[in-house]
Design an enzyme around this catalytic site. Structure first.
Site, PDB file in Angstrom:
ATOM      1  CG  ASP A 176      -4.139   8.873 -12.482  1.00 46.17           C
ATOM      2  OD1 ASP A 176      -4.571   8.326 -11.445  1.00 46.17           O
ATOM      3  OD2 ASP A 176      -4.873   9.418 -13.329  1.00 46.17           O
ATOM      4  CG  ASN A 189      -4.774  11.264  -5.716  1.00 45.82           C
ATOM      5  OD1 ASN A 189      -4.014  11.523  -6.631  1.00 45.82           O
ATOM      6  ND2 ASN A 189      -5.881  10.586  -5.895  1.00 45.82           N
ATOM      7  CG  ASP A 194      -1.883   1.148   1.235  1.00 40.72           C
ATOM      8  OD1 ASP A 194      -2.990   0.960   0.712  1.00 40.72           O
ATOM      9  OD2 ASP A 194      -1.533   2.227   1.766  1.00 40.72           O
ATOM     10  CD  GLU A 196      -4.753   3.927  -1.469  1.00 43.96           C
ATOM     11  OE1 GLU A 196      -5.001   4.309  -0.315  1.00 43.96           O
ATOM     12  OE2 GLU A 196      -5.582   4.001  -2.392  1.00 43.96           O
TER      13      GLU A 196
END
Length: 424
Positions: free
Chosen positions: A292, A283, A275, A317
């Site tokens: 991305d 983000n 993770d 993620e």
């Protein structure tokens, strides 16, 4: 993506991707050339009683292209069937038009290779058909009137081809050779730019159609049509498989592929949950486009894991690594190596979005166009490791154990690897 942008740290991966897609179609081409040249009598014996086999194979391929939304391959199948019909001699054509037909089709193939799939709405079908007609008529006019003007200037090409093999000039005139070579280069460059099975199949179509004038027998044209229909079917099925089992953003196997892969594992394997640390905050701070890019970066690093490990995107993620026939202790060094690789990779953020066009250099003493670079940040990832055991034999249970270990890694400060507490 521009071609220059493809060459960087992942150049070998990019070149391997080109070779992987090109290999199947190159093998088909070699197989066709071998049978047509060395086993021609055998092919004629097979295909003389089956004049419909080319039409049938192209019809099947066209129907599947229609179902899969591959409009370019659909049009190629239709046009190939028309080309096959005229070369069969069902309708008498002028010798000039009969000679130009493969070249006109070759130019249309070049156009379709550079175009995009436009779907099958009535509007798009009419527009595409109109464009194909314009390309066909334009090609015919060029082939009919330009060679007379350029005949003297192209005489060196005639001499060169005659020096190599006089039969080359019987296939195409010097001007026609220029068109053939230009279309071949155009489609090959297009394939290099977009290395997928559709463009590989279109490139093979260009090569085989260019070869057609060398074989006068309709049965051999039937063979080429059958091979092309087969390559189109392979391209559509392979690309559809990739769409179903590969994650579109990161280009690594998806969760669906993971669940299928699990069924092939034996009684001994290790599951690693990965993770990205603080990804939501990252983000929200830098935007989804940067997020991305981070996902692609992490996926590309995870995909390079050693020790026989295989990477999958689980969702968001989260990623999963599977190590068949390994114990946690055996898999741990490879997981640590990947963790360190991710943590050591700097990401340069831009103050402004990337311009659509490459900026021109500024003419000053050693100075060039300045790219607006922002600060450099690093990302980290946490890992939880669990194994299959007699107590946890179901994959879902092993995943839960790996998830618990991942939570422990987060709690321990992130950017680390934690082993699940499982009985030996």
């Amino acid at each position: 993506m521009p071609l220059y942008a493809k060459f960087g740290p992942d150049t070998l991966t990019y070149l391997y991707n080109i070779f992987k897609h090109l290999f199947v179609y190159a093998a088909l081409l070699v197989l066709v050339v071998y049978f047509v040249e060395a086993q021609r009598a055998l092919l004629l014996d097979w295909f003389v009683p089956l004049p419909w086999i080319g039409y049938l194979s192209l019809s099947i391929s066209a129907v599947i292209a229609l179902q899969f939304g591959r409009s370019r391959l659909f049009w190629v199948c239709i046009l190939l069937a028309i080309l096959l019909f005229f070369t069969h001699g069902e309708i008498a054509l002028s010798s000039a038009f009969n000679r130009y037909l493969p070249l006109i089709f070759l130019v249309i193939l070049g156009y379709l290779s550079c175009a995009k799939d436009s779907g099958f709405s009535a509007h798009n079908l009419v527009i595409t058909l109109a464009k194909i007609c314009v390309v066909a008529i334009g090609s015919y006019l060029v082939l009919e009137y330009i060679p007379a003007v350029t005949q003297n200037s192209l005489s060196p090409i005639y001499s060169f081809a005659n020096h190599i093999d006089p039969r080359l000039n019987a296939l195409y005139s010097p001007f026609e050779w220029l068109i053939v070579i230009f279309i071949l280069i155009l489609c090959f460059v297009r394939f290099i730019m977009i290395s997928d099975n559709n463009h590989g199949a279109l490139l093979l179509a260009v090569v085989l159609v260019a070869m057609m004038p060398a074989y006068a027998a309709f049965e051999l044209h039937n063979v080429l049509a059958l091979v092309l229909a087969t390559s189109f079917l392979y391209a559509m099925l392979k690309d559809s498989f990739n769409m179903a089992f590969k994650d579109e953003l990161t280009a690594i196997p998806s969760r669906r592929a993971l669940m299928q892969y699990v069924n092939t594992l034996g009684r001994k394997y290790v599951v690693v949950m990965a993770d990205i640390d603080h990804f939501k905050k990252f983000n929200d701070t830098y935007g989804h486009d940067v997020g991305d890019e981070v996902l692609r970066l992490v996926a590309s690093r995870l995909n390079k894991v050693g020790g026989g490990g295989k990477a999958f995107r689980f969702g968001g993620e989260e990623f999963v690594l599977i190590f068949p026939r390994k114990t946690p202790q055996q898999a741990l060094p490879f997981v640590e190596q990947i963790r360190q690789m991710i943590a050591d990779y700097p990401i340069a953020l831009r103050n402004k979005p990337r311009p659509k066009k490459r900026p021109k250099p500024v003419s000053a003493k050693g100075s060039a166009a300045k790219i607006s670079q922002g600060k450099t940040v690093k990302i980290t990832a946490s890992f939880g490791v669990a194994k299959r055991s007699s107590q946890f034999s179901q994959f879902s249970d092993i995943m839960k154990q790996a998830d618990v270990a991942l939570y422990a890694a987060k709690k321990a400060g992130r950017n680390c690897v934690q082993l699940a507490k499982q009985p030996e």
